[in-house]
Design a protein around this motif. Sequence first.
Motif, PDB file in Angstrom:
ATOM      1  N   ILE A  88      -0.240  -6.177   1.106  1.00 45.45           N
ATOM      2  CA  ILE A  88      -1.691  -6.288   0.969  1.00 45.45           C
ATOM      3  C   ILE A  88      -2.050  -7.757   0.808  1.00 45.45           C
ATOM      4  O   ILE A  88      -1.557  -8.432  -0.103  1.00 45.45           O
ATOM      5  CB  ILE A  88      -2.199  -5.470  -0.233  1.00 45.45           C
ATOM      6  CG1 ILE A  88      -1.836  -3.993  -0.056  1.00 45.45           C
ATOM      7  CG2 ILE A  88      -3.706  -5.659  -0.401  1.00 45.45           C
ATOM      8  CD1 ILE A  88      -2.186  -3.130  -1.249  1.00 45.45           C
ATOM      9  N   VAL A 119      -9.200  -1.949   2.371  1.00 44.73           N
ATOM     10  CA  VAL A 119      -8.381  -0.880   1.798  1.00 44.73           C
ATOM     11  C   VAL A 119      -9.248   0.322   1.453  1.00 44.73           C
ATOM     12  O   VAL A 119     -10.414   0.188   1.108  1.00 44.73           O
ATOM     13  CB  VAL A 119      -7.606  -1.341   0.539  1.00 44.73           C
ATOM     14  CG1 VAL A 119      -6.565  -2.377   0.892  1.00 44.73           C
ATOM     15  CG2 VAL A 119      -8.535  -1.841  -0.535  1.00 44.73           C
ATOM     16  N   ASP A 145       0.824  -1.211   0.000  1.00 41.76           N
ATOM     17  CA  ASP A 145       0.000   0.000   0.000  1.00 41.76           C
ATOM     18  C   ASP A 145       0.856   1.258   0.000  1.00 41.76           C
ATOM     19  O   ASP A 145       2.082   1.200  -0.095  1.00 41.76           O
ATOM     20  CB  ASP A 145      -1.008  -0.019   1.146  1.00 41.76           C
ATOM     21  CG  ASP A 145      -0.417   0.322   2.506  1.00 41.76           C
ATOM     22  OD1 ASP A 145       0.814   0.446   2.633  1.00 41.76           O
ATOM     23  OD2 ASP A 145      -1.205   0.479   3.443  1.00 41.76           O
ATOM     24  N   SER A 146       0.182   2.403   0.114  1.00 41.62           N
ATOM     25  CA  SER A 146       0.871   3.695  -0.021  1.00 41.62           C
ATOM     26  C   SER A 146       1.487   4.211   1.271  1.00 41.62           C
ATOM     27  O   SER A 146       2.274   5.149   1.232  1.00 41.62           O
ATOM     28  CB  SER A 146      -0.128   4.741  -0.531  1.00 41.62           C
ATOM     29  OG  SER A 146      -1.157   4.941   0.426  1.00 41.62           O
ATOM     30  N   ASP A 166      -0.698   1.499  -5.589  1.00 40.22           N
ATOM     31  CA  ASP A 166       0.287   2.122  -4.717  1.00 40.22           C
ATOM     32  C   ASP A 166      -0.284   3.362  -4.035  1.00 40.22           C
ATOM     33  O   ASP A 166       0.315   3.898  -3.115  1.00 40.22           O
ATOM     34  CB  ASP A 166       1.565   2.455  -5.476  1.00 40.22           C
ATOM     35  CG  ASP A 166       1.344   3.432  -6.616  1.00 40.22           C
ATOM     36  OD1 ASP A 166       0.210   3.541  -7.110  1.00 40.22           O
ATOM     37  OD2 ASP A 166       2.315   4.088  -7.012  1.00 40.22           O
ATOM     38  N   TYR A 198      -9.254   3.478  -1.196  1.00 40.74           N
ATOM     39  CA  TYR A 198      -8.624   3.707  -2.492  1.00 40.74           C
ATOM     40  C   TYR A 198      -9.408   4.716  -3.314  1.00 40.74           C
ATOM     41  O   TYR A 198     -10.592   4.928  -3.096  1.00 40.74           O
ATOM     42  CB  TYR A 198      -8.509   2.390  -3.271  1.00 40.74           C
ATOM     43  CG  TYR A 198      -9.840   1.723  -3.513  1.00 40.74           C
ATOM     44  CD1 TYR A 198     -10.516   1.897  -4.717  1.00 40.74           C
ATOM     45  CD2 TYR A 198     -10.439   0.942  -2.539  1.00 40.74           C
ATOM     46  CE1 TYR A 198     -11.743   1.311  -4.944  1.00 40.74           C
ATOM     47  CE2 TYR A 198     -11.663   0.350  -2.752  1.00 40.74           C
ATOM     48  CZ  TYR A 198     -12.312   0.534  -3.959  1.00 40.74           C
ATOM     49  OH  TYR A 198     -13.539  -0.049  -4.167  1.00 40.74           O
ATOM     50  N   ALA A 217      -3.456   3.154  -2.736  1.00 36.40           N
ATOM     51  CA  ALA A 217      -4.412   2.606  -1.778  1.00 36.40           C
ATOM     52  C   ALA A 217      -3.751   2.498  -0.408  1.00 36.40           C
ATOM     53  O   ALA A 217      -2.530   2.530  -0.284  1.00 36.40           O
ATOM     54  CB  ALA A 217      -4.893   1.234  -2.228  1.00 36.40           C
ATOM     55  N   GLU A 218      -4.576   2.351   0.619  1.00 35.55           N
ATOM     56  CA  GLU A 218      -4.068   2.260   1.987  1.00 35.55           C
ATOM     57  C   GLU A 218      -4.803   1.164   2.737  1.00 35.55           C
ATOM     58  O   GLU A 218      -6.030   1.131   2.743  1.00 35.55           O
ATOM     59  CB  GLU A 218      -4.278   3.594   2.689  1.00 35.55           C
ATOM     60  CG  GLU A 218      -3.814   3.610   4.110  1.00 35.55           C
ATOM     61  CD  GLU A 218      -4.046   4.958   4.777  1.00 35.55           C
ATOM     62  OE1 GLU A 218      -3.785   5.036   5.985  1.00 35.55           O
ATOM     63  OE2 GLU A 218      -4.490   5.912   4.120  1.00 35.55           O
ATOM     64  N   VAL A 219      -4.049   0.227   3.331  1.00 30.29           N
ATOM     65  CA  VAL A 219      -4.655  -0.806   4.181  1.00 30.29           C
ATOM     66  C   VAL A 219      -5.118  -0.136   5.463  1.00 30.29           C
ATOM     67  O   VAL A 219      -4.325   0.523   6.142  1.00 30.29           O
ATOM     68  CB  VAL A 219      -3.654  -1.940   4.489  1.00 30.29           C
ATOM     69  CG1 VAL A 219      -4.256  -2.928   5.488  1.00 30.29           C
ATOM     70  CG2 VAL A 219      -3.225  -2.647   3.218  1.00 30.29           C
TER      71      VAL A 219
END
Length: 151
Positions: A70, A76, A57-58, A128, A78, A130-132
Amino acid sequence: MSRPIKFRGKRLDNGGWVYGNLVTYNNKPAIQDYYQSNGEIFLVDPETVGQYTGLRDSKRTEEYPEGQEIYEGDIVRYQDAYDTSSECGYDWEETLSVGVIEWYDEEAKFDVTNRESIGLEEFWEDIDQAEVIGNASEHPHSLEQKESAAE
């Protein structure tokens, strides 16, 4: 380019996450941990087992300087887009979405739920960004709360 094939699951003995090879032990799902032990095998809750997607993720933190891995089952946040088409043609508007990473047998791929942009392949190109933000097995109710917060 190849990606490591590895899995994670929550241990039955202490509830902690374990990462490694997915195996069976006495006909029960288990993970053989090569990362934190000497190949020890731990029984895991089958509902928590998820495969690594090969993506990160980012978030760049001290704990995850290259981004968090991920896994299937991760929640996530996004960037997405939804169709605002009219008779004049196609038009897409960006939105912030929240979904769960799932495996789709029919298409032999990982994808994310709650996508507005179904059919657009750009999601994986932009992963890249996106965020978990959690895991569906640990926080099953947080997905609904986070979806409404993203709207």
